[in-house]
Structure formats: C-alpha cells, structure tokens
Write a protein that holds these residues in place. Structure first.
Motif, short mmCIF file in Angstrom:
data_model
loop_
_atom_site.label_atom_id
_atom_site.label_comp_id
_atom_site.label_asym_id
_atom_site.label_seq_id
_atom_site.Cartn_x
_atom_site.Cartn_y
_atom_site.Cartn_z
N ASP A 1 54.25 54.74 41.38
CA ASP A 1 54.50 53.48 40.59
C ASP A 1 53.89 52.45 41.11
OD1 ASP A 1 56.21 54.64 38.81
OD2 ASP A 1 58.09 54.10 39.74
N MET A 2 53.77 52.41 42.59
CA MET A 2 52.87 51.40 43.34
C MET A 2 51.52 51.40 42.96
SD MET A 2 53.57 49.02 45.04
CE MET A 2 52.79 47.70 46.00
N GLN A 3 50.93 52.68 42.87
CA GLN A 3 49.69 52.91 42.55
C GLN A 3 49.11 52.22 41.12
OE1 GLN A 3 47.25 53.56 44.83
NE2 GLN A 3 48.27 54.85 46.39
N ARG A 4 50.19 52.46 40.34
CA ARG A 4 50.20 52.11 39.03
C ARG A 4 49.92 50.60 38.95
NH1 ARG A 4 53.94 55.87 36.91
NH2 ARG A 4 52.83 57.47 36.66
N ARG A 5 50.96 49.81 39.62
CA ARG A 5 50.61 48.36 39.70
C ARG A 5 49.47 47.84 40.48
NH1 ARG A 5 55.17 46.33 43.32
NH2 ARG A 5 53.84 44.18 42.91
N MET A 6 49.04 48.72 41.24
CA MET A 6 47.74 48.46 42.10
C MET A 6 46.56 48.47 41.16
SD MET A 6 48.58 47.89 45.28
CE MET A 6 49.73 48.43 46.57
N ARG A 7 46.45 49.69 40.34
CA ARG A 7 45.64 50.15 39.43
C ARG A 7 45.79 48.80 38.37
NH1 ARG A 7 45.64 54.08 34.19
NH2 ARG A 7 43.26 54.10 34.17
N GLN A 8 46.64 48.27 37.67
CA GLN A 8 46.41 47.10 36.71
C GLN A 8 46.20 45.76 37.44
OE1 GLN A 8 47.27 47.59 33.49
NE2 GLN A 8 46.25 45.50 33.38
N GLY A 9 46.50 45.80 38.75
CA GLY A 9 46.05 44.51 39.43
C GLY A 9 44.45 44.54 39.50
N PHE A 10 43.93 45.58 39.89
CA PHE A 10 42.56 45.70 40.06
C PHE A 10 41.90 45.34 38.57
CE2 PHE A 10 42.76 48.51 43.86
CZ PHE A 10 42.09 47.55 44.82
N LEU A 11 42.55 45.79 37.40
CA LEU A 11 42.01 45.48 36.15
C LEU A 11 41.99 44.21 35.91
CD1 LEU A 11 43.25 48.67 34.22
CD2 LEU A 11 41.10 48.16 34.91
N ASP A 12 43.18 43.47 36.38
CA ASP A 12 43.31 42.04 36.01
C ASP A 12 42.28 41.33 36.62
OD1 ASP A 12 45.35 42.76 34.31
OD2 ASP A 12 46.99 42.14 36.04
N LEU A 13 42.11 41.87 38.26
CA LEU A 13 41.18 41.16 38.72
C LEU A 13 39.76 41.11 38.46
CD1 LEU A 13 41.63 39.35 41.53
CD2 LEU A 13 41.22 41.66 42.47
N ALA A 14 39.59 42.27 37.64
CA ALA A 14 38.20 42.44 36.92
C ALA A 14 37.96 41.69 35.60
CB ALA A 14 38.07 43.79 36.69
N ALA A 15 39.23 41.33 34.88
CA ALA A 15 39.16 40.68 33.89
C ALA A 15 38.80 39.14 34.02
CB ALA A 15 40.43 40.74 32.89
N GLN A 16 39.47 38.93 35.32
CA GLN A 16 39.18 37.30 35.91
C GLN A 16 37.75 37.25 36.44
OE1 GLN A 16 42.44 37.29 38.46
NE2 GLN A 16 43.88 37.64 37.01
N ASN A 17 37.01 38.09 36.74
CA ASN A 17 35.83 38.20 37.27
C ASN A 17 34.65 38.85 36.75
OD1 ASN A 17 36.51 36.58 40.07
ND2 ASN A 17 38.01 37.93 39.70
N PRO A 18 34.40 38.89 35.34
CA PRO A 18 33.73 39.48 34.68
C PRO A 18 32.11 39.77 34.87
CG PRO A 18 34.29 37.58 33.39
CD PRO A 18 34.84 37.57 34.54
N ASP A 19 31.81 38.50 35.72
CA ASP A 19 30.38 38.60 36.14
C ASP A 19 30.22 39.41 37.20
OD1 ASP A 19 29.40 36.99 33.89
OD2 ASP A 19 29.96 35.11 35.25
N ARG A 20 31.20 39.62 38.18
CA ARG A 20 30.93 40.17 39.37
C ARG A 20 31.52 41.64 39.38
NH1 ARG A 20 34.49 41.12 43.80
NH2 ARG A 20 36.08 39.43 43.36
N ILE A 21 32.71 41.84 38.57
CA ILE A 21 33.49 43.25 38.66
C ILE A 21 33.00 44.21 37.67
CG2 ILE A 21 35.53 44.50 39.15
CD1 ILE A 21 36.72 41.93 40.45
N VAL A 22 32.48 45.27 37.80
CA VAL A 22 32.30 46.11 36.77
C VAL A 22 33.17 47.33 36.79
CG1 VAL A 22 30.53 47.89 35.73
CG2 VAL A 22 29.90 45.57 36.59
N VAL A 23 33.91 47.49 35.68
CA VAL A 23 34.98 48.46 35.42
C VAL A 23 34.29 50.05 35.18
CG1 VAL A 23 37.16 49.54 34.63
CG2 VAL A 23 36.79 46.96 34.97
#
Ligand code: ADP
Ligand code: TYD
Length: 206
Positions: free
Chosen positions: A161-183
């Motif tokens: 469950d925690m890993q799922r929240r972390m995964r979503q957190g990373f994806l949110d961070l990527a959406a907020q930093n599209p020039d730096r973070i590539v998924v």
C-alpha cells in the motif's frame, strides 16, 4: 566546463540500480567520463550516514532526525562527489537524489513535505539535469526487493500500500517537472528498459 547530472528514481526494486549501472557502462563505452554514485551515500561521510539511517531499529530516529540525516548525507555527497565531477565536465549518474526525500520523507510516516522543501532550498539547492523515473507495479517491485539479501531491509518493509502511494507520488512529481523528469516503463525486460533510457540520454547529451 560543466558536466551532466542524471538521477534515477523510483520505488524499491523498480530496477534503478540495474539501469543506472547499465547506462554508466554504455556511456563509458562511448568514451564519456562517468561517475556512478548513489544516495544515501556516494561519498565516504555520506556512506557512514547511510549505515546509521538504513540499519537498526525502525524507531531509531524520529522522522525529523532521519530527514536531517538524509539531507546531511546529500550535502556531503554534493560537496565531495557530485560538484567536483560536474566541474571536471563528467557525467554524474546518481541512484536516487532529492526526489527520494520528497517522496519518502514527504509522504512517509510524518508527511514532512514542507520541511523537505525548506531544507532543500537551504542546503542543497541543486536539481539534476535529467531524472529517470523507473515506474513500475509495486507488487512486482516489492517481490524483487525482498528477494535481495542484506541488512538494509528496514525501508523495504513498507508494504505494498505504501509503495503504491510512493509510486503515485513519483508520478505526480514527474507531472509537475516535465522538463526534468522522464517516466520510463520499468515493467519490461532489463534490456528494453535500458534501450529507452539510452535514447533519452543520447538526446539530452547532444
Ligand atoms: P532498485 O535499485 O530499484 O531497488 P534493482 O536494480 O536492484 O532495483 O533491481 C531489483 C532486483 O530486480 C534485482 O535482483 C534485479 O536483478 C532485478 N531486476 C531489475 N530490473 C528488472 C527487470 N526489468 N526485470 C526483471 N528483473 C529485474
Ligand atoms: P536504496 O538503496 O536505493 O534502496 P532500493 O535499492 O531498495 O531502492 O535506498 C535505500 C532506502 O532509502 C530506500 O528505501 C529509499 C530510502 N531513502 C529515503 O527514504 N530518503 C532519501 O532521501 C533517500 C535518498 C533514500
């Protein structure tokens, strides 16, 4: 002269270390000077802090003290390893960097997001040129991580469950930093994931 700073991020067992190592080997084969490093750690002092923070009882440190230790390790890593290599014009590949604090300490047991951001602004103040987020299904990642041996299992006992929240957190961070973070989709064979990463890095280094 200034080099290129690349970080790898993702949940435990997503394949970051594997992909970071393969990328480093590929770049060295192409004639680049590469420093492959990791957090927490990456300099002698930061490796000592790594032992303090990753081994021992789960409640050895408060969440706040733990964040200070991760941040102290990052500062030493920056001073002693990352900045000197960038000044030499080299490629630095770090297995985890500040995004890990944003997610693990920001969304973890005490939700220290503001403290993470304030400390980062105060004593780190640097972002990678490129962050590769190796995204994957936490059920698969946890199975991989728990399959490994070692004394650092404290952080890997989080549960799915925690890993799922972390995964979503990373994806949110990527959406907020599209020039730096590539998924990158990590739910594929190791060499397929690596091929995608190489294409992106080649593009950035050109
Ligand atoms: P991380 O650094 O993100 O925790 P690792 O690179 O250490 O992940 O990989 C965790 C485990 O999964 C290792 O045993 C590794 O060999 C294996 N692994 C990594 N990538 C893949 C993949 N794409 N498919 C299958 N197994 C993988
Ligand atoms: P790591 O050795 O990369 O673990 P893994 O290979 O399983 O991904 O990192 C160790 C643990 O430290 C990992 O669970 C994430 C955690 N961590 C933080 O909580 N905050 C941080 O700032 C960093 C760099 C790592």
């Amino acid at each position: 002269m200034s080099g290129t700073f690349i970080s790898f991020e993702g949940i435990d067992g997503s394949g970051k270390s594997t992909q970071a190592r393969l990328l480093s080997e590929w770049l060295i084969g192409a004639g680049r000077q590469v420093v492959l490093t990791r957090e927490p750690g990456g300099s002698p002092g930061a490796e000592q802090i790594r032992q303090m923070v990753l081994e021992g009882e789960a409640d050895r440190w408060s969440a706040e003290t733990e964040l200070l230790l991760f941040t102290a390790a990052r500062r030493d890593h920056l001073e002693r390893t990352i900045r000197p290599a960038l000044a030499r014009g080299e490629v630095v590949i770090s297995d985890r960097f500040a995004d890990s604090s944003r997610i693990y300490q920001g969304l973890g047991r005490a939700a220290l997001g503001n403290m993470v951001d304030d400390l980062h602004a105060l004593v780190i103040g640097q972002e990678p040129d490129l962050t590769v987020l190796v995204d994957m299904d936490p059920d698969v990642g946890l199975g991989r991580a728990l399959g490994r041996q070692g004394g650092e299992e404290r952080f890997e006992g989080f549960g799915v469950d925690m890993q799922r929240r972390m995964r979503q957190g990373f994806l949110d961070l990527a959406a907020q930093n599209p020039d730096r973070i590539v998924v990158i989709d990590g739910n594929r064979a190791i060499d397929e994931v690596q091929t995608s990463i190489q294409a992106i890095v080649q593009d950035r280094l050109r």
